[in-house]
Design an enzyme around this catalytic site. Structure first.
Site, PDB file in Angstrom:
ATOM      1  N   PHE A 166     -14.118   3.927   3.545  1.00 26.98           N
ATOM      2  CA  PHE A 166     -12.932   3.220   2.744  1.00 26.98           C
ATOM      3  C   PHE A 166     -12.382   3.755   1.827  1.00 26.98           C
ATOM      4  O   PHE A 166     -13.160   4.246   0.762  1.00 26.98           O
ATOM      5  CB  PHE A 166     -13.602   1.846   2.454  1.00 26.98           C
ATOM      6  N   VAL A 167     -11.080   4.042   1.610  1.00 25.78           N
ATOM      7  CA  VAL A 167     -10.374   4.675   0.629  1.00 25.78           C
ATOM      8  C   VAL A 167      -9.710   3.993  -0.035  1.00 25.78           C
ATOM      9  O   VAL A 167      -8.904   3.114   0.304  1.00 25.78           O
ATOM     10  CB  VAL A 167      -9.416   5.951   1.467  1.00 25.78           C
TER      11      VAL A 167
ATOM     12  N   ASP B  79      -5.244   3.021  10.401  1.00 28.01           N
ATOM     13  CA  ASP B  79      -6.349   2.397  10.539  1.00 28.01           C
ATOM     14  C   ASP B  79      -6.766   2.111  11.904  1.00 28.01           C
ATOM     15  O   ASP B  79      -6.796   3.034  12.912  1.00 28.01           O
ATOM     16  CB  ASP B  79      -6.901   1.576   9.590  1.00 28.01           C
TER      17      ASP B  79
ATOM     18  N   ASP C  72       0.528   3.360   4.140  1.00 26.09           N
ATOM     19  CA  ASP C  72      -0.532   4.124   3.479  1.00 26.09           C
ATOM     20  C   ASP C  72      -1.404   4.569   4.246  1.00 26.09           C
ATOM     21  O   ASP C  72      -1.914   5.851   4.203  1.00 26.09           O
ATOM     22  CB  ASP C  72      -1.314   3.325   2.040  1.00 26.09           C
TER      23      ASP C  72
ATOM     24  N   ARG D 147      -5.215   0.359  -6.827  1.00 28.30           N
ATOM     25  CA  ARG D 147      -4.010   0.758  -6.470  1.00 28.30           C
ATOM     26  C   ARG D 147      -3.587   2.101  -7.462  1.00 28.30           C
ATOM     27  O   ARG D 147      -2.792   3.220  -7.171  1.00 28.30           O
ATOM     28  CB  ARG D 147      -2.877  -0.068  -6.346  1.00 28.30           C
TER      29      ARG D 147
ATOM     30  N   LYS E 133      -6.665   7.635  10.041  1.00 24.09           N
ATOM     31  CA  LYS E 133      -8.129   7.585  10.298  1.00 24.09           C
ATOM     32  C   LYS E 133      -8.322   7.206  11.921  1.00 24.09           C
ATOM     33  O   LYS E 133      -8.690   6.110  12.249  1.00 24.09           O
ATOM     34  CB  LYS E 133      -8.692   6.173   9.547  1.00 24.09           C
TER      35      LYS E 133
ATOM     36  N   ASP F 143      -5.627  -0.263  -1.786  1.00 25.82           N
ATOM     37  CA  ASP F 143      -6.585  -1.050  -2.601  1.00 25.82           C
ATOM     38  C   ASP F 143      -7.714  -1.583  -1.852  1.00 25.82           C
ATOM     39  O   ASP F 143      -7.882  -1.176  -0.593  1.00 25.82           O
ATOM     40  CB  ASP F 143      -5.688  -2.260  -2.795  1.00 25.82           C
TER      41      ASP F 143
ATOM     42  N   GLY G 233       0.953  -1.224  -0.140  1.00 24.32           N
ATOM     43  CA  GLY G 233       0.086  -0.079  -0.208  1.00 24.32           C
ATOM     44  C   GLY G 233       0.760   1.146  -0.018  1.00 24.32           C
ATOM     45  O   GLY G 233       0.397   2.260  -0.541  1.00 24.32           O
TER      46      GLY G 233
HETATM   47  P1  IMP Z   1      -4.371  -1.180  10.477  1.00 21.29           P
HETATM   48  O1  IMP Z   1      -3.658  -2.171  10.932  1.00 21.29           O
HETATM   49  O2  IMP Z   1      -5.873  -1.468  11.005  1.00 21.29           O
HETATM   50  O3  IMP Z   1      -4.213   0.169  10.958  1.00 21.29           O
HETATM   51  O4  IMP Z   1      -4.659  -1.084   8.976  1.00 21.29           O
HETATM   52  C1  IMP Z   1      -3.385  -0.947   8.170  1.00 21.29           C
HETATM   53  C2  IMP Z   1      -3.894  -1.708   6.908  1.00 21.29           C
HETATM   54  O5  IMP Z   1      -5.200  -1.806   6.594  1.00 21.29           O
HETATM   55  C3  IMP Z   1      -3.151  -0.851   5.817  1.00 21.29           C
HETATM   56  O6  IMP Z   1      -2.139  -0.670   5.480  1.00 21.29           O
HETATM   57  C4  IMP Z   1      -4.214  -0.727   4.560  1.00 21.29           C
HETATM   58  O7  IMP Z   1      -3.657  -2.006   3.874  1.00 21.29           O
HETATM   59  C5  IMP Z   1      -5.496  -1.373   5.012  1.00 21.29           C
HETATM   60  N1  IMP Z   1      -6.788  -0.379   5.275  1.00 21.29           N
HETATM   61  C6  IMP Z   1      -7.136   0.340   6.348  1.00 21.29           C
HETATM   62  N2  IMP Z   1      -8.181   0.892   6.060  1.00 21.29           N
HETATM   63  C7  IMP Z   1      -8.141   1.137   4.693  1.00 21.29           C
HETATM   64  C8  IMP Z   1      -8.803   1.916   3.552  1.00 21.29           C
HETATM   65  O8  IMP Z   1      -9.742   2.777   3.710  1.00 21.29           O
HETATM   66  N3  IMP Z   1      -8.648   1.889   2.326  1.00 21.29           N
HETATM   67  C9  IMP Z   1      -7.567   0.606   1.887  1.00 21.29           C
HETATM   68  N4  IMP Z   1      -6.934   0.021   2.915  1.00 21.29           N
HETATM   69  C10 IMP Z   1      -7.060   0.208   4.310  1.00 21.29           C
HETATM   70 MG    MG Z   2      -4.079  -3.167   1.703  1.00 18.97          MG
END
Ligand code: IMP
Ligand code: MG
Length: 175
Positions: free
Chosen positions: A151-152, A102, A99, A164, A130, A158, A40
């Site tokens: 969701f972005v 979240d 990227d 992407r 986020k 992706d 990402g």
């Molecule tokens: P986290 O571990 O929940 O912080 O998520 C990190 C990963 O989730 C990122 O590197 C993305 O690959 C994916 N992700 C989280 N939110 C989004 C979104 O809105 N769009 C696309 N990928 C996301």
């Molecule tokens: Mg991803």
């Protein structure tokens, strides 16, 4: 799936430049490795590193691949290292680039893995933050944009490995 432009190509370029200036103030003069999380971060990282160069930062670049999403849109909370970084980090500043922060699980787990390698300093940099979705106390040191709980996709991000390539950031209609 339908998508609507959220942040334009021009706006992204403007913000990445601003961010590079801030990051450069922090990193200038320190031996630095940018560590991009595959896949990402690649579009963001490739723009960011070239702006950093313009601002006097000459980093090494490495990558790590971890999986957490298992092809669904929701995080499973499980981190698996698929490909570790290759450059030695001891005594260097690591800028971990992803990227999006979240839930924050990915970055907090990867930070633990990199800390064990004894970097002089470890900082995190994301394109998108986020915070409404956070499940850990992770706070990125640098972020370009803060977004709501949508969701972005695009600019590296992706949905099921699609989108992407979009040069802008878009909100995905999950319908
Ligand atoms: P986290 O571990 O929940 O912080 O998520 C990190 C990963 O989730 C990122 O590197 C993305 O690959 C994916 N992700 C989280 N939110 C989004 C979104 O809105 N769009 C696309 N990928 C996301
Ligand atoms: Mg991803």
């Amino acid at each position: 799936m339908k998508h609507n432009v959220l942040i334009s190509e021009d706006k992204i370029a403007e913000k990445v430049e601003e961010l590079a200036q801030k990051v450069a103030l922090e990193l200038k003069g320190q031996p630095t490795i940018l560590v991009g999380l595959l896949r990402g971060s690649v579009v963001f990282l490739s723009d960011l590193m070239r702006r950093l160069y313009i601002h006097g930062v000459f980093p090494e670049v490495d990558f790590m691949a971890v999986s957490s999403y298992k092809e669904s849109l929701e995080s499973s909370g499980m981190i698996e290292v698929i490909q570790d970084m290759r450059l030695p980090v001891e005594g260097k500043t690591v800028l971990l680039v992803d990227d999006i922060a979240d839930t924050g699980l990915t970055l907090s787990e990867v930070k633990k893995i990199i800390e064990k390698k004894n970097p002089a300093k470890l900082l995190t940099c994301v394109l998108l933050d986020k915070p409404s979705r956070r499940k850990t106390d992770l706070k990125p040191d640098f972020s370009a944009f803060t977004v709501d709980d949508v969701f972005v996709v695009g600019y590296g991000l992706d949905a099921g490995d699609r989108f992407r390539y979009l040069p802008y950031l878009a909100a995905l209609d999950e319908e």
